[in-house]
Design a protein around this motif. Structure first.
Motif, short mmCIF file in Angstrom:
data_model
loop_
_atom_site.label_atom_id
_atom_site.label_comp_id
_atom_site.label_asym_id
_atom_site.label_seq_id
_atom_site.Cartn_x
_atom_site.Cartn_y
_atom_site.Cartn_z
N UNK A 74 53.28 27.00 9.67
CA UNK A 74 54.56 27.25 9.43
C UNK A 74 56.17 26.38 9.89
N UNK A 75 55.33 26.73 11.19
CA UNK A 75 57.00 26.11 11.78
C UNK A 75 57.30 25.02 11.47
N UNK A 76 56.77 23.88 11.01
CA UNK A 76 57.01 22.66 10.17
C UNK A 76 57.20 23.34 8.63
N UNK A 77 56.58 23.31 8.24
CA UNK A 77 56.30 23.60 6.10
C UNK A 77 57.10 24.65 6.02
N UNK A 78 57.29 26.01 6.98
CA UNK A 78 57.06 27.22 5.92
C UNK A 78 58.58 27.86 5.56
N UNK A 79 58.72 29.24 5.34
CA UNK A 79 59.95 29.66 4.55
C UNK A 79 61.47 29.20 5.57
N UNK A 80 60.76 29.14 6.64
CA UNK A 80 62.04 29.52 7.88
C UNK A 80 62.00 27.90 8.29
N UNK A 81 61.05 27.27 8.43
CA UNK A 81 60.99 25.47 8.68
C UNK A 81 62.22 24.81 9.09
N UNK A 82 63.07 25.16 8.63
CA UNK A 82 63.77 24.40 9.65
C UNK A 82 64.18 24.85 10.61
N UNK B 86 62.83 26.18 12.40
CA UNK B 86 62.20 26.74 13.60
C UNK B 86 62.18 25.03 14.63
N UNK B 87 62.01 23.92 13.29
CA UNK B 87 61.87 22.94 14.02
C UNK B 87 62.84 22.75 14.81
N UNK C 178 64.02 22.49 20.87
CA UNK C 178 64.48 23.83 22.38
C UNK C 178 63.32 24.18 23.53
N UNK C 179 62.21 24.15 22.54
CA UNK C 179 60.40 24.79 23.38
C UNK C 179 60.53 23.75 24.45
N UNK C 180 60.63 22.76 22.87
CA UNK C 180 60.13 21.29 23.92
C UNK C 180 60.87 20.61 24.96
N UNK C 181 62.22 20.83 25.04
CA UNK C 181 62.88 20.26 25.97
C UNK C 181 62.68 20.51 27.80
N UNK D 134 56.70 18.32 21.94
CA UNK D 134 56.40 18.71 21.14
C UNK D 134 55.12 19.82 20.44
N UNK D 135 54.34 19.02 20.25
CA UNK D 135 53.06 19.68 19.93
C UNK D 135 52.90 21.15 20.77
N UNK D 136 53.74 20.37 22.12
CA UNK D 136 53.28 21.87 23.09
C UNK D 136 53.93 23.40 22.28
N UNK D 137 54.83 22.24 22.06
CA UNK D 137 56.66 23.86 21.76
C UNK D 137 55.82 24.27 20.40
#
Length: 363
Positions: A54-62, A64-65, A70-73, A310-313
């Protein structure tokens, strides 16, 4: 006669297993995570889809990407710092405390200049204060180890709880917003360091993302090309050889803990000045502990740490989506994330050992 399975130590660590272990750990986490979700009476495949797809290819993917960066930094920043010490056998487990103190020091500078809006002047001072705050907090276990032989694992971990109490004290006391109608928490600090126009462009990225990428590049160059990187690698692999080559253990301890503390402090500063925006009681998000998983999942290599962060984010953002859409409990997502480290450590055994089948005569 009966068949037995034994572990036999390899003459040399297996390079293939070393790099295959993280991928296998992710696969095992997904399998047993699906079983966990099924035990909670949630559709396992749908839950995994919410977390990873969902975060990568879902409705709001852009949207979430961008959230992944931001989460991974902060995870990448802290994990890069921890990797310096971990490679040398110096175990800083208190990055969460350094993260908190760095945020408090940076926020103190912003509040001291409030309501000054000259971000070009205040923000650099906040960055310096955040790095120095995390560094100073990390120097406590460093100095105690060098001077008195104290265990840096215990000291750094105990200081996390001191930092958490300090955070509560600041949110309820000195840094409390006088215009906040009695609610705990500081003034909003995002005016000083929220995404600047040349980074923002509507995507919400902030300076912490830039700092994380710079840290990855700097760590890669240091480990591959600099004398310090050579000394760290030699100390971790052959301490006696490092001593003969002229490495000063006390100095290396202080350098590794100082680097990890400064980067953790920067992570806290960018978080309090960006996504969080305020000093609050619940500001600490366990990034310091999660970064330990990121560091080992990335094999203590800068590029690996970037990918692992990025995976953990992704599990953070996907977990939030799964919680809202499937009513998954937050604790289940935390267990799912913890499985990554558990299975990584379990599979990592095969790097140094191989399975042997044999027969034992029954007594």
């Amino acid at each position: 006669m009966r068949a037995v399975i034994a572990l036999e130590k390899r003459p040399q660590p297996s390079a293939a297993w070393r790099w295959a272990a993280p991928f296998l750990a992710v696969v095992l986490t997904m399998i047993f995570g699906a079983l966990l979700f099924a035990a909670l009476d949630k559709p396992p495949l749908e839950a995994l889809g919410k977390i990873f797809w969902e975060p990568l290819f879902g409705e709001n993917a852009s949207f979430h990407r961008n959230g992944l960066w931001i989460k991974g930094a902060p995870l990448v920043l802290i994990a890069i710092g921890l990797s310096f010490g971990f490679r040398a056998g110096i175990w800083n487990i208190g990055a969460e405390g350094q993260y908190i103190v760095g945020a408090l020091c940076g926020a103190a500078v912003a509040l001291a200049f409030y309501p000054m809006e000259a971000r070009w002047l205040v923000f650099p001072l906040m960055v310096i204060a955040g790095a120095l705050g995390g560094l100073a907090w990390a120097m406590i276990p460093g100095v105690l180890r060098v001077r008195f032989g104290a265990n840096e694992i215990l000291v750094s971990l105990m200081l996390v709880y001191v930092a958490q109490q300090l955070l509560s004290s600041m949110a309820l006391g000195l840094m409390k917003n006088p215009e906040g109608f009695g609610m705990p928490g500081s003034r909003n600090l995002s005016q000083y360091a929220a995404a600047t126009s040349w980074i923002d462009r509507g995507v919400g990225l902030h300076w912490g993302v830039v700092a994380a990428l710079i840290a990855v590049i700097a760590a890669y160059v240091t480990m591959a090309r600099h004398l310090l990187g050579f000394q760290i690698r030699v100390t971790g692999q052959a301490p006696r050889a490092a001593a003969f080559s002229g490495v000063v253990p006390a100095r290396l301890v202080l350098i590794c803990l100082g680097v990890s503390g400064a980067l953790a402090g920067l992570a806290g500063l960018f978080e309090v000045a960006g996504p969080s925006g305020i000093v609050s009681i619940d500001f600490a998000a366990n990034y310091g502990f999660t970064a330990i998983i990121v560091a080992f999942l990335g094999r203590l290599h800068p590029i690996g740490i970037l990918l692992a962060g990025l995976l953990m984010a992704l599990t953070y953002i996907g977990g939030e989506i799964a919680q809202s859409s499937l009513q998954l409990p937050g604790a289940a997502i935390q267990v799912f994330q913890g499985m990554l480290l558990f299975f990584l450590l379990a599979v990592d055994v095969m790097t140094h050992y191989r399975l042997r089948l044999g027969r034992r005569v029954a007594a």
